[in-house]
Scaffold this motif. Structure first.
Motif, mmCIF file in Angstrom:
data_model
loop_
_atom_site.group_PDB
_atom_site.id
_atom_site.type_symbol
_atom_site.label_atom_id
_atom_site.label_comp_id
_atom_site.label_asym_id
_atom_site.label_seq_id
_atom_site.Cartn_x
_atom_site.Cartn_y
_atom_site.Cartn_z
ATOM 1 N N UNK A 47 0.823 -1.213 0.000
ATOM 2 C CA UNK A 47 0.000 0.000 0.000
ATOM 3 C C UNK A 47 0.858 1.265 0.000
ATOM 4 N N UNK A 48 1.938 1.226 -0.802
ATOM 5 C CA UNK A 48 2.805 2.384 -0.966
ATOM 6 C C UNK A 48 3.860 2.560 0.108
ATOM 7 N N UNK A 49 3.879 1.701 1.119
ATOM 8 C CA UNK A 49 4.856 1.800 2.204
ATOM 9 C C UNK A 49 5.919 0.716 2.044
ATOM 10 N N UNK A 50 7.174 1.137 1.950
ATOM 11 C CA UNK A 50 8.267 0.166 1.826
ATOM 12 C C UNK A 50 8.341 -0.703 3.065
ATOM 13 N N UNK A 51 8.697 -1.947 2.849
ATOM 14 C CA UNK A 51 8.812 -2.880 3.967
ATOM 15 C C UNK A 51 10.229 -3.378 4.119
ATOM 16 N N UNK A 52 10.504 -3.930 5.280
ATOM 17 C CA UNK A 52 11.820 -4.481 5.583
ATOM 18 C C UNK A 52 11.727 -6.000 5.580
ATOM 19 N N UNK A 53 12.593 -6.634 4.809
ATOM 20 C CA UNK A 53 12.599 -8.093 4.717
ATOM 21 C C UNK A 53 13.497 -8.696 5.792
ATOM 22 N N UNK A 54 13.060 -9.838 6.311
ATOM 23 C CA UNK A 54 13.820 -10.577 7.317
ATOM 24 C C UNK A 54 14.099 -11.976 6.782
ATOM 25 N N UNK A 55 15.299 -12.473 7.020
ATOM 26 C CA UNK A 55 15.660 -13.823 6.602
ATOM 27 C C UNK A 55 15.103 -14.813 7.614
ATOM 28 N N UNK A 56 14.300 -15.758 7.143
ATOM 29 C CA UNK A 56 13.780 -16.820 7.992
ATOM 30 C C UNK A 56 14.629 -18.080 7.866
ATOM 31 N N UNK A 57 15.085 -18.344 6.647
ATOM 32 C CA UNK A 57 15.916 -19.532 6.401
ATOM 33 C C UNK A 57 16.679 -19.326 5.103
ATOM 34 N N UNK A 58 17.827 -20.001 5.026
ATOM 35 C CA UNK A 58 18.610 -19.993 3.785
ATOM 36 C C UNK A 58 19.343 -21.320 3.681
ATOM 37 N N UNK A 59 19.442 -21.802 2.461
ATOM 38 C CA UNK A 59 20.164 -23.046 2.206
ATOM 39 C C UNK A 59 20.941 -22.885 0.913
ATOM 40 N N UNK A 60 22.208 -23.274 0.949
ATOM 41 C CA UNK A 60 23.068 -23.198 -0.225
ATOM 42 C C UNK A 60 23.429 -24.607 -0.670
ATOM 43 N N UNK A 61 23.473 -24.828 -1.974
ATOM 44 C CA UNK A 61 23.872 -26.146 -2.485
ATOM 45 C C UNK A 61 25.391 -26.307 -2.421
ATOM 46 N N UNK A 62 25.843 -27.483 -2.760
ATOM 47 C CA UNK A 62 27.291 -27.694 -2.854
ATOM 48 C C UNK A 62 27.820 -26.957 -4.085
ATOM 49 N N UNK A 63 29.110 -26.689 -4.083
ATOM 50 C CA UNK A 63 29.714 -26.041 -5.249
ATOM 51 C C UNK A 63 29.604 -26.938 -6.481
ATOM 52 N N UNK A 64 29.716 -28.251 -6.286
ATOM 53 C CA UNK A 64 29.595 -29.181 -7.413
ATOM 54 C C UNK A 64 28.210 -29.087 -8.040
ATOM 55 N N UNK A 65 27.176 -29.004 -7.218
ATOM 56 C CA UNK A 65 25.815 -28.875 -7.750
ATOM 57 C C UNK A 65 25.658 -27.563 -8.510
ATOM 58 N N UNK A 66 26.223 -26.492 -7.976
ATOM 59 C CA UNK A 66 26.146 -25.203 -8.681
ATOM 60 C C UNK A 66 26.870 -25.280 -10.021
ATOM 61 N N UNK A 67 28.041 -25.893 -10.044
ATOM 62 C CA UNK A 67 28.810 -25.995 -11.282
ATOM 63 C C UNK A 67 28.100 -26.849 -12.330
ATOM 64 N N UNK A 68 27.270 -27.800 -11.888
ATOM 65 C CA UNK A 68 26.509 -28.636 -12.823
ATOM 66 C C UNK A 68 25.211 -27.971 -13.260
ATOM 67 N N UNK A 69 24.884 -26.804 -12.668
ATOM 68 C CA UNK A 69 23.657 -26.106 -13.035
ATOM 69 C C UNK A 69 22.422 -26.656 -12.345
ATOM 70 N N UNK A 70 22.618 -27.495 -11.322
ATOM 71 C CA UNK A 70 21.476 -28.067 -10.609
ATOM 72 C C UNK A 70 21.362 -27.540 -9.186
#
Length: 182
Positions: A91-114
């Motif tokens: 409604x026109x008012x900027x909001x502040x986002x909060x991180x609830x959870x984050x998960x990162x894949x392995x580097x190998x998975x990222x390199x394979x595009x998955x």
């Protein structure tokens, strides 16, 4: 199988390979966002998937010390960076986002595009009775970024999605919804 049969099978298999390769975007960084509305908050679920051709650049951006692993502080720093590329208003008012959870894949998975970087973010919200308007913009993370955005069907029967508008590239999104009396 006869020699002719083997040749035909090989030819068909080789013709099918380019089509299969085109099914997965290799040269783009997909940032898919889904929204979920609840009485007291707006939840964003971001799934960030770098294609094979852009994964090494993204890994280099996240792995600041170049040690070949993504430390907790490097992951947090990257999530902070991503959040700075997002804007969300109600409604026109900027909001502040909060991180609830984050998960990162392995580097190998990222390199394979998955590999998918999975982020759950929330913004506290005070909806008004009647019509409400949410506006979202994702600036992306470079020229190879592509976007998808959508809203999930609200679980609360008092919340009714009335209209969605997306930019052609889906980097910007507007959602109109209403809150009915309980």
């Amino acid at each position: 199988m006869s020699r002719a049969g083997q040749a035909l099978f090989t030819a068909i298999a080789l013709l099918a390979l380019p089509a299969a390769a085109q099914a997965h975007r290799l040269d783009e960084y997909l940032q898919a966002t889904t929204f979920s509305l609840a009485r007291d908050q707006i939840a964003l679920h971001l799934r960030l998937t770098p294609g094979v051709d852009v994964a090494s650049g993204l890994i280099h951006q996240i792995d600041r010390n170049g040690d070949g692993s993504l430390s907790a502080s490097e992951q947090k720093s990257y999530v902070t960076h991503i959040m700075q590329t997002l804007s969300l208003s109600l409604n026109g008012q900027s909001g502040h986002l909060h991180v609830q959870a984050m998960a990162f894949p392995s580097l190998a998975e990222m390199q394979m595009g998955t590999g998918v970087i999975d982020l759950a973010l929330t913004m506290r919200a005070h909806f008004r009775q009647g019509n409400n308007h949410l506006a979202y913009h994702n600036q992306g993370d470079g020229p190879d970024t592509v976007w998808l955005v959508n809203c999930l069907l609200p679980q609360d029967p008092a919340i009714h999605v009335t209209q969605q508008h997306r930019a052609a590239d889906q980097s910007s999104y507007e959602l109109d919804f209403s809150i009915s009396m309980p």
